[in-house]
Write a protein that holds these residues in place. Structure first.
Motif, mmCIF file in Angstrom:
data_model
loop_
_atom_site.group_PDB
_atom_site.id
_atom_site.type_symbol
_atom_site.label_atom_id
_atom_site.label_comp_id
_atom_site.label_asym_id
_atom_site.label_seq_id
_atom_site.Cartn_x
_atom_site.Cartn_y
_atom_site.Cartn_z
ATOM 1 N N UNK A 77 4.802 32.561 -25.330
ATOM 2 C CA UNK A 77 5.698 31.824 -24.577
ATOM 3 C C UNK A 77 6.195 32.794 -23.430
ATOM 4 N N UNK A 78 6.091 34.203 -23.933
ATOM 5 C CA UNK A 78 6.469 35.228 -22.931
ATOM 6 C C UNK A 78 5.366 35.176 -22.079
ATOM 7 N N UNK A 79 4.083 35.123 -22.272
ATOM 8 C CA UNK A 79 2.971 35.243 -21.535
ATOM 9 C C UNK A 79 2.955 33.903 -20.415
ATOM 10 N N UNK A 80 3.340 32.713 -20.860
ATOM 11 C CA UNK A 80 3.413 31.531 -20.160
ATOM 12 C C UNK A 80 4.635 31.720 -18.898
ATOM 13 N N UNK A 81 5.796 32.244 -19.306
ATOM 14 C CA UNK A 81 6.723 32.547 -18.666
ATOM 15 C C UNK A 81 6.318 33.479 -17.467
ATOM 16 N N UNK A 82 5.829 34.731 -17.892
ATOM 17 C CA UNK A 82 5.253 35.875 -17.093
ATOM 18 C C UNK A 82 4.513 35.179 -16.056
ATOM 19 N N UNK A 83 3.417 34.434 -16.463
ATOM 20 C CA UNK A 83 2.350 34.000 -15.633
ATOM 21 C C UNK A 83 2.946 32.900 -14.601
ATOM 22 N N UNK A 84 4.073 32.107 -15.165
ATOM 23 C CA UNK A 84 4.693 31.068 -14.280
ATOM 24 C C UNK A 84 5.478 31.566 -13.177
ATOM 25 N N UNK A 85 6.102 32.652 -13.606
ATOM 26 C CA UNK A 85 7.113 33.466 -12.644
ATOM 27 C C UNK A 85 6.092 34.052 -11.550
ATOM 28 N N UNK A 86 5.015 34.880 -12.027
ATOM 29 C CA UNK A 86 4.072 35.307 -11.020
ATOM 30 C C UNK A 86 3.742 34.630 -10.072
ATOM 31 N N UNK A 87 3.028 33.502 -10.685
ATOM 32 C CA UNK A 87 2.562 32.422 -9.900
ATOM 33 C C UNK A 87 3.452 31.666 -8.884
ATOM 34 N N UNK A 88 4.476 31.335 -9.415
ATOM 35 C CA UNK A 88 5.541 31.045 -8.312
ATOM 36 C C UNK A 88 6.143 31.989 -7.476
ATOM 37 N N UNK A 89 6.137 33.211 -7.609
ATOM 38 C CA UNK A 89 6.277 34.245 -6.527
ATOM 39 C C UNK A 89 5.249 34.322 -5.564
ATOM 40 N N UNK A 90 3.970 34.469 -6.236
ATOM 41 C CA UNK A 90 2.916 34.788 -5.269
ATOM 42 C C UNK A 90 2.504 33.339 -4.303
ATOM 43 N N UNK A 91 2.575 32.325 -4.966
ATOM 44 C CA UNK A 91 2.290 31.159 -4.059
ATOM 45 C C UNK A 91 3.491 30.813 -3.338
ATOM 46 N N UNK A 92 4.737 30.813 -3.687
ATOM 47 C CA UNK A 92 5.926 30.762 -2.897
ATOM 48 C C UNK A 92 6.073 31.784 -1.829
ATOM 49 N N UNK A 93 5.803 33.058 -2.063
ATOM 50 C CA UNK A 93 5.756 34.191 -0.890
ATOM 51 C C UNK A 93 4.693 33.725 0.063
ATOM 52 N N UNK A 94 3.392 33.385 -0.308
ATOM 53 C CA UNK A 94 2.388 32.987 0.471
ATOM 54 C C UNK A 94 2.856 31.751 1.412
ATOM 55 N N UNK A 95 3.522 30.911 0.855
ATOM 56 C CA UNK A 95 3.672 29.697 1.418
ATOM 57 C C UNK A 95 4.841 29.952 2.365
ATOM 58 N N UNK A 96 5.901 30.636 2.170
ATOM 59 C CA UNK A 96 6.966 31.071 3.115
ATOM 60 C C UNK A 96 6.245 31.955 4.116
ATOM 61 N N UNK A 97 5.186 32.946 4.292
ATOM 62 C CA UNK A 97 4.818 33.737 4.957
ATOM 63 C C UNK A 97 4.002 32.880 6.104
ATOM 64 N N UNK A 98 3.344 31.779 5.546
ATOM 65 C CA UNK A 98 2.303 31.056 6.628
ATOM 66 C C UNK A 98 3.131 29.801 7.121
ATOM 67 N N UNK A 99 4.466 29.723 6.878
ATOM 68 C CA UNK A 99 5.393 28.448 7.592
ATOM 69 C C UNK A 99 5.011 28.414 9.110
ATOM 70 N N UNK A 100 5.126 27.696 9.855
ATOM 71 C CA UNK A 100 5.033 27.509 11.312
ATOM 72 C C UNK A 100 6.208 28.319 11.875
#
Length: 69
Positions: A1-24
């Motif tokens: 559960x900890x590994x899933x939570x860690x990867x879930x948060x990590x993926x959310x931060x990376x993909x979310x940050x990338x999405x926000x960076x490349x917004x028009x």
């Protein structure tokens, strides 16, 4: 559960940050700055003042007469 939570948060931060960076460009701020710099360079090449004393053409301004007020 900890590994899933860690990867879930990590993926959310990376993909979310990338999405926000490349917004028009919201509000076209970057375009407005580039356009202003281009106009300044053009006016400097033509030896014109950066801002003219009359922002609007005085011939096109309609001023009411004293009787129309």
């Amino acid at each position: 559960m900890r590994v899933g939570f860690f990867f879930g948060i990590s993926v959310a931060l990376v993909i979310g940050g990338t999405f926000i960076h490349y917004l028009p460009d919201h509000g076209m701020r970057q375009w407005a700055r580039r356009e202003a710099e281009r106009l300044i360079q053009q006016r400097e090449r033509e030896s014109l003042p950066l801002i003219s004393e009359n922002y609007y053409d005085p011939d096109k301004i309609v001023v009411p007469t004293a009787g129309e007020e």
